[in-house]
Design a protein around this motif. Structure first.
Motif, PDB file in Angstrom:
ATOM      1  N   LEU A  56       0.834  -1.194   0.000  1.00 56.20           N
ATOM      2  CA  LEU A  56       0.000   0.000   0.000  1.00 56.20           C
ATOM      3  C   LEU A  56       0.870   1.245   0.000  1.00 56.20           C
ATOM      4  O   LEU A  56       1.698   1.418   0.885  1.00 56.20           O
ATOM      5  CB  LEU A  56      -0.862  -0.016   1.272  1.00 56.20           C
ATOM      6  CG  LEU A  56      -2.299   0.450   1.098  1.00 56.20           C
ATOM      7  CD1 LEU A  56      -3.103  -0.595   0.347  1.00 56.20           C
ATOM      8  CD2 LEU A  56      -2.930   0.693   2.449  1.00 56.20           C
ATOM      9  N   CYS A  91      -2.450  -1.248   9.742  1.00 56.97           N
ATOM     10  CA  CYS A  91      -2.788  -0.222   8.744  1.00 56.97           C
ATOM     11  C   CYS A  91      -4.156   0.351   9.060  1.00 56.97           C
ATOM     12  O   CYS A  91      -5.079  -0.367   9.444  1.00 56.97           O
ATOM     13  CB  CYS A  91      -2.778  -0.811   7.336  1.00 56.97           C
ATOM     14  SG  CYS A  91      -3.399   0.361   6.098  1.00 56.97           S
ATOM     15  N   VAL A  92      -4.285   1.644   8.850  1.00 57.31           N
ATOM     16  CA  VAL A  92      -5.542   2.349   9.128  1.00 57.31           C
ATOM     17  C   VAL A  92      -6.684   1.827   8.239  1.00 57.31           C
ATOM     18  O   VAL A  92      -7.845   1.968   8.584  1.00 57.31           O
ATOM     19  CB  VAL A  92      -5.327   3.878   8.989  1.00 57.31           C
ATOM     20  CG1 VAL A  92      -5.175   4.291   7.536  1.00 57.31           C
ATOM     21  CG2 VAL A  92      -6.428   4.669   9.664  1.00 57.31           C
ATOM     22  N   TRP A 120       0.834   4.181   8.337  1.00 54.50           N
ATOM     23  CA  TRP A 120       1.237   5.258   7.407  1.00 54.50           C
ATOM     24  C   TRP A 120       2.458   5.999   7.941  1.00 54.50           C
ATOM     25  O   TRP A 120       3.141   6.706   7.192  1.00 54.50           O
ATOM     26  CB  TRP A 120       0.062   6.194   7.084  1.00 54.50           C
ATOM     27  CG  TRP A 120      -0.251   7.287   8.061  1.00 54.50           C
ATOM     28  CD1 TRP A 120       0.423   8.471   8.198  1.00 54.50           C
ATOM     29  CD2 TRP A 120      -1.329   7.321   9.011  1.00 54.50           C
ATOM     30  NE1 TRP A 120      -0.167   9.231   9.184  1.00 54.50           N
ATOM     31  CE2 TRP A 120      -1.253   8.554   9.697  1.00 54.50           C
ATOM     32  CE3 TRP A 120      -2.350   6.429   9.359  1.00 54.50           C
ATOM     33  CZ2 TRP A 120      -2.151   8.911  10.711  1.00 54.50           C
ATOM     34  CZ3 TRP A 120      -3.244   6.794  10.355  1.00 54.50           C
ATOM     35  CH2 TRP A 120      -3.140   8.020  11.016  1.00 54.50           C
TER      36      TRP A 120
HETATM   37 MO   LIG Z   1      -1.989   2.335   5.556  1.00 55.08          MO
END
Ligand SMILES: [Mo]
Ligand SMILES: Nc1nc2c(c(=O)[nH]1)N[C@H]1C(S)=C(S)[C@@H](COP(=O)(O)O)O[C@H]1N2
Length: 203
Positions: A34, A80-81, A163
């Motif tokens: 990602l 991960c969000v 992130w």
């Molecule tokens: Mo992410």
């Protein structure tokens, strides 16, 4: 396929029972790729890692010099969000604190803006970057990082949303003030604690 689904669910149950699955997250056995933009090319001749800003002596390490630093290993989870978590990642690299200390942090320093290829940035408090589990990683599970996962070097900040785990990292800008990075400017939370579900900014 069915087997993999069961295996994944089993892992998820186990992580939840151990208190390692933050709320709103699902376990993955795969490793999704990602990022925003394209995968940058690496040139060992021109690559450098810089520490600058609120420091005693700004430094610039070549790829060779970075690799001469003492190595360390960590094992950590990755959240991960976008709601996937990958558990027990084994990282090899150099402690972020080690590199920061080479530059000498000034007393008034409070935050760091992490810089990567192509202008990607992420911000975090200096004390978070100084934690023991925070590593500039060259290897994952015993293998050299692949290009899409951040080769040659990526930051790993296991206690914040991924992130902040900046791929293709090129430097630390040490600051007195908190300057929002790429996703933080685009609505993501300024800190990003997965245990508090700090996904988005409130305004
Ligand atoms: Mo992410
Ligand atoms: N340079 C750079 N690093 C980045 C990103 C990015 O867009 N650019 N995306 C972040 C996000 S949102 C996540 S979830 C992780 C994903 O890492 P992976 O692709 O190795 O799973 O990288 C982070 N690091």
């Amino acid at each position: 396929m069915l087997f993999e689904g069961n295996e994944r669910k089993e892992l998820e149950r186990k992580m939840k029972a151990e208190g390692r699955l933050p709320s709103g997250q699902a376990a993955t056995l795969k490793w999704p790729v990602l990022h925003y933009g394209s995968v940058p090319r690496f040139d060992p001749q021109t690559w450098d890692f810089r520490v600058y800003g609120t420091v005693e002596r700004p430094i610039r390490l070549t790829w060779t010099e970075l690799n001469q630093q003492p190595k360390c290993q960590t094992t950590s989870d990755f959240h991960c969000v976008t709601r996937w978590s990958r558990f027990d990642n084994h990282w090899t690299g150099v402690l972020a604190s080690r590199i920061l200390k080479l530059a000498g942090i000034k007393l008034e320093a409070r935050f760091v803006l992490v810089h990567a290829e192509q202008g990607y940035t992420a911000n975090l408090p200096l004390e978070d970057l100084l934690r023991g589990g925070v590593i500039l990683a060259t290897h994952h599970d015993g293998q050299t990082l692949s290009a899409e996962h951040g080769y040659p070097l990526r930051l790993i900040v296991p206690h914040l949303y991924a992130w902040k785990s900046v791929k293709w990292v090129r430097g630390f800008e040490v600051l007195e003030k908190n300057v929002p990075g790429f996703w933080e400017q685009n609505g993501y939370h300024i800190y990003g604690d997965p245990w508090k579900e700090q996904r988005f900014s409130d305004y």
